[in-house]
Design a protein around this motif. Structure first.
Motif, PDB file in Angstrom:
ATOM      1  N   ILE A 107       1.112  -1.409  -0.036  1.00 18.52           N
ATOM      2  CA  ILE A 107       0.147  -0.034   0.091  1.00 18.52           C
ATOM      3  C   ILE A 107       0.684   1.538   0.053  1.00 18.52           C
ATOM      4  O   ILE A 107       1.925   1.414   0.649  1.00 18.52           O
ATOM      5  CB  ILE A 107      -0.778   0.116   1.157  1.00 18.52           C
ATOM      6  CG1 ILE A 107      -2.109  -1.182   0.647  1.00 18.52           C
ATOM      7  CG2 ILE A 107      -1.923   1.469   1.341  1.00 18.52           C
ATOM      8  CD1 ILE A 107      -2.402  -1.464   2.315  1.00 18.52           C
ATOM      9  N   LEU A 108       0.453   2.268  -0.868  1.00 20.56           N
ATOM     10  CA  LEU A 108       1.106   3.707  -1.250  1.00 20.56           C
ATOM     11  C   LEU A 108       0.430   3.951   0.641  1.00 20.56           C
ATOM     12  O   LEU A 108      -0.038   4.251   0.483  1.00 20.56           O
ATOM     13  CB  LEU A 108       0.848   4.087  -2.198  1.00 20.56           C
ATOM     14  CG  LEU A 108       1.676   3.698  -3.586  1.00 20.56           C
ATOM     15  CD1 LEU A 108       1.157   4.673  -5.112  1.00 20.56           C
ATOM     16  CD2 LEU A 108       2.678   3.952  -3.494  1.00 20.56           C
ATOM     17  N   MET A 109       1.867   4.822   1.444  1.00 19.48           N
ATOM     18  CA  MET A 109       1.395   5.339   2.313  1.00 19.48           C
ATOM     19  C   MET A 109       2.432   6.505   2.162  1.00 19.48           C
ATOM     20  O   MET A 109       3.728   7.158   1.945  1.00 19.48           O
ATOM     21  CB  MET A 109       1.586   5.251   4.134  1.00 19.48           C
ATOM     22  CG  MET A 109       0.655   4.009   3.672  1.00 19.48           C
ATOM     23  SD  MET A 109       1.183   2.655   5.367  1.00 19.48           S
ATOM     24  CE  MET A 109       0.116   4.004   6.866  1.00 19.48           C
ATOM     25  N   VAL A 110       1.541   7.866   2.227  1.00 25.07           N
ATOM     26  CA  VAL A 110       1.898   9.437   1.687  1.00 25.07           C
ATOM     27  C   VAL A 110       3.009   9.426   3.361  1.00 25.07           C
ATOM     28  O   VAL A 110       4.067  10.313   2.949  1.00 25.07           O
ATOM     29  CB  VAL A 110       0.387  10.328   2.066  1.00 25.07           C
ATOM     30  CG1 VAL A 110       1.511  11.101   1.724  1.00 25.07           C
ATOM     31  CG2 VAL A 110      -0.053   9.489   0.686  1.00 25.07           C
ATOM     32  N   SER A 111       2.569   8.823   4.650  1.00 24.00           N
ATOM     33  CA  SER A 111       3.819   9.638   5.681  1.00 24.00           C
ATOM     34  C   SER A 111       4.499   8.955   5.862  1.00 24.00           C
ATOM     35  O   SER A 111       5.443   8.929   6.387  1.00 24.00           O
ATOM     36  CB  SER A 111       2.846   8.852   7.049  1.00 24.00           C
ATOM     37  OG  SER A 111       2.307   6.878   6.484  1.00 24.00           O
ATOM     38  N   GLN A 112       5.089   7.832   4.623  1.00 18.73           N
ATOM     39  CA  GLN A 112       6.466   6.881   3.935  1.00 18.73           C
ATOM     40  C   GLN A 112       6.729   7.947   3.325  1.00 18.73           C
ATOM     41  O   GLN A 112       8.040   7.927   2.996  1.00 18.73           O
ATOM     42  CB  GLN A 112       6.320   5.206   4.226  1.00 18.73           C
ATOM     43  CG  GLN A 112       6.050   5.092   5.307  1.00 18.73           C
ATOM     44  CD  GLN A 112       6.098   3.370   4.560  1.00 18.73           C
ATOM     45  OE1 GLN A 112       5.386   3.152   3.710  1.00 18.73           O
ATOM     46  NE2 GLN A 112       5.512   2.190   5.574  1.00 18.73           N
ATOM     47  N   ILE A 113       6.028   8.603   2.007  1.00 23.04           N
ATOM     48  CA  ILE A 113       7.006   8.991   1.410  1.00 23.04           C
ATOM     49  C   ILE A 113       7.332  10.793   1.733  1.00 23.04           C
ATOM     50  O   ILE A 113       7.999  11.133   1.225  1.00 23.04           O
ATOM     51  CB  ILE A 113       5.604   9.196  -0.158  1.00 23.04           C
ATOM     52  CG1 ILE A 113       5.237   7.983  -0.855  1.00 23.04           C
ATOM     53  CG2 ILE A 113       6.276  10.276  -1.226  1.00 23.04           C
ATOM     54  CD1 ILE A 113       4.165   7.501  -1.683  1.00 23.04           C
ATOM     55  N   LYS A 114       6.497  11.274   2.154  1.00 22.51           N
ATOM     56  CA  LYS A 114       6.325  12.751   2.678  1.00 22.51           C
ATOM     57  C   LYS A 114       8.206  13.281   2.786  1.00 22.51           C
ATOM     58  O   LYS A 114       8.308  13.986   2.803  1.00 22.51           O
ATOM     59  CB  LYS A 114       5.600  13.012   3.169  1.00 22.51           C
ATOM     60  CG  LYS A 114       5.882  14.452   3.930  1.00 22.51           C
ATOM     61  CD  LYS A 114       4.530  14.639   5.150  1.00 22.51           C
ATOM     62  CE  LYS A 114       4.488  16.656   5.279  1.00 22.51           C
ATOM     63  NZ  LYS A 114       5.100  16.458   6.264  1.00 22.51           N
ATOM     64  N   PRO A 115       8.478  12.283   3.731  1.00 27.47           N
ATOM     65  CA  PRO A 115       9.649  12.559   4.688  1.00 27.47           C
ATOM     66  C   PRO A 115      10.884  12.172   3.433  1.00 27.47           C
ATOM     67  O   PRO A 115      11.899  13.122   3.564  1.00 27.47           O
ATOM     68  CB  PRO A 115      10.088  11.425   5.729  1.00 27.47           C
ATOM     69  CG  PRO A 115       8.902  10.755   5.905  1.00 27.47           C
ATOM     70  CD  PRO A 115       8.140  10.976   4.351  1.00 27.47           C
ATOM     71  N   GLN A 116      10.390  11.231   2.856  1.00 25.40           N
ATOM     72  CA  GLN A 116      11.947  10.909   1.357  1.00 25.40           C
ATOM     73  C   GLN A 116      11.815  12.422   0.669  1.00 25.40           C
ATOM     74  O   GLN A 116      12.749  12.499   0.153  1.00 25.40           O
ATOM     75  CB  GLN A 116      11.355   9.605   0.234  1.00 25.40           C
ATOM     76  CG  GLN A 116      11.813   8.530   1.536  1.00 25.40           C
ATOM     77  CD  GLN A 116      12.664   8.905   1.625  1.00 25.40           C
ATOM     78  OE1 GLN A 116      14.655   8.852   1.108  1.00 25.40           O
ATOM     79  NE2 GLN A 116      13.245   8.390   3.208  1.00 25.40           N
ATOM     80  N   LEU A 117      10.488  12.702  -0.344  1.00 23.66           N
ATOM     81  CA  LEU A 117      10.148  14.057  -0.586  1.00 23.66           C
ATOM     82  C   LEU A 117      11.516  15.305  -0.161  1.00 23.66           C
ATOM     83  O   LEU A 117      11.196  16.039  -0.401  1.00 23.66           O
ATOM     84  CB  LEU A 117       9.289  14.250  -1.009  1.00 23.66           C
ATOM     85  CG  LEU A 117       8.012  12.992  -2.533  1.00 23.66           C
ATOM     86  CD1 LEU A 117       6.811  14.157  -2.475  1.00 23.66           C
ATOM     87  CD2 LEU A 117       9.188  13.313  -3.274  1.00 23.66           C
ATOM     88  N   GLU A 118      10.765  14.985   1.400  1.00 26.94           N
ATOM     89  CA  GLU A 118      11.059  16.546   2.026  1.00 26.94           C
ATOM     90  C   GLU A 118      12.849  16.628   1.811  1.00 26.94           C
ATOM     91  O   GLU A 118      13.503  17.509   1.800  1.00 26.94           O
ATOM     92  CB  GLU A 118      10.297  16.143   3.649  1.00 26.94           C
ATOM     93  CG  GLU A 118       9.239  16.742   3.444  1.00 26.94           C
ATOM     94  CD  GLU A 118       8.716  16.957   4.679  1.00 26.94           C
ATOM     95  OE1 GLU A 118       7.840  17.819   5.077  1.00 26.94           O
ATOM     96  OE2 GLU A 118       9.127  16.436   5.653  1.00 26.94           O
ATOM     97  N   ILE A 119      13.677  15.258   2.003  1.00 25.70           N
ATOM     98  CA  ILE A 119      15.124  15.285   2.131  1.00 25.70           C
ATOM     99  C   ILE A 119      15.857  15.923   1.191  1.00 25.70           C
ATOM    100  O   ILE A 119      16.133  16.239   0.698  1.00 25.70           O
ATOM    101  CB  ILE A 119      15.274  14.293   2.434  1.00 25.70           C
ATOM    102  CG1 ILE A 119      15.325  13.786   3.849  1.00 25.70           C
ATOM    103  CG2 ILE A 119      17.148  13.833   1.943  1.00 25.70           C
ATOM    104  CD1 ILE A 119      15.078  12.584   3.897  1.00 25.70           C
ATOM    105  N   ALA A 120      14.694  14.976  -0.098  1.00 27.77           N
ATOM    106  CA  ALA A 120      15.280  15.507  -1.724  1.00 27.77           C
ATOM    107  C   ALA A 120      15.200  17.212  -2.000  1.00 27.77           C
ATOM    108  O   ALA A 120      15.798  17.916  -2.709  1.00 27.77           O
ATOM    109  CB  ALA A 120      14.307  14.442  -2.865  1.00 27.77           C
ATOM    110  N   LEU A 121      13.657  17.368  -1.588  1.00 30.15           N
ATOM    111  CA  LEU A 121      13.610  19.358  -2.126  1.00 30.15           C
ATOM    112  C   LEU A 121      14.086  19.995  -1.091  1.00 30.15           C
ATOM    113  O   LEU A 121      14.125  21.131  -1.178  1.00 30.15           O
ATOM    114  CB  LEU A 121      11.801  19.317  -1.650  1.00 30.15           C
ATOM    115  CG  LEU A 121      11.284  20.278  -2.031  1.00 30.15           C
ATOM    116  CD1 LEU A 121      11.408  20.168  -3.343  1.00 30.15           C
ATOM    117  CD2 LEU A 121      10.108  20.691  -2.060  1.00 30.15           C
ATOM    118  N   GLY A 122      14.514  19.180   0.215  1.00 28.40           N
ATOM    119  CA  GLY A 122      15.779  20.117   1.255  1.00 28.40           C
ATOM    120  C   GLY A 122      14.587  21.025   1.906  1.00 28.40           C
ATOM    121  O   GLY A 122      15.171  21.940   2.369  1.00 28.40           O
TER     122      GLY A 122
END
Length: 132
Positions: A107-122
């Motif tokens: 299952i795609l969980m936004v709570s897991q995706i959000k930290p990774q995107l924030e790291i990549a975005l800075g």
């Protein structure tokens, strides 16, 4: 009193475009030019005749006058990714592990995706942006 309709310079090719139209979109586009110029119709009357809103009739008319085809991604037609954070390739690279696990029945969980995107975005991202 309203402004006189513009487009006299393309009036010669508009009837040809009507005759050669194979779908409704180019037909309406050419009609949006011909009806006001040859028959003196207002933009409201033209829109009602071709079955569109006044705004769409005006947009199609301006596209034809500028030489653009219906659906052409020119300067007058908005579309695309205007507020993108990453390129499509970079976004696909970031989401690849999550999408692979989803293909395997996860299952795609936004709570897991959000930290990774924030790291990549800075920087921090709003949860609504992650959902988008």
């Amino acid at each position: 009193m309203s402004r006189p309709p513009r487009g006299q310079d393309v009036l010669a090719i508009a009837p040809q475009a009507i005759a050669s139209a194979t779908t409704i979109e180019p037909l309406r586009q050419a009609q949006a030019v011909v009806l006001p110029l040859q028959y003196g119709m207002s933009l409201e009357q033209t829109a009602q005749t071709i079955g569109l809103s006044k705004g769409w009739a005006c947009r199609l008319r301006n596209q034809f006058i500028e030489g653009g085809a219906v659906g052409n991604k020119g300067k007058s037609v908005r579309g695309g990714r205007h507020r993108e954070h990453f390129t499509l390739e970079r976004e696909a690279e970031l989401l690849k592990p999550f999408l692979e696990s989803a293909r395997m029945g996860g299952i795609l969980m936004v709570s897991q995706i959000k930290p990774q995107l924030e790291i990549a975005l800075g920087r921090k991202m709003a949860l609504s942006s992650v959902y988008k």
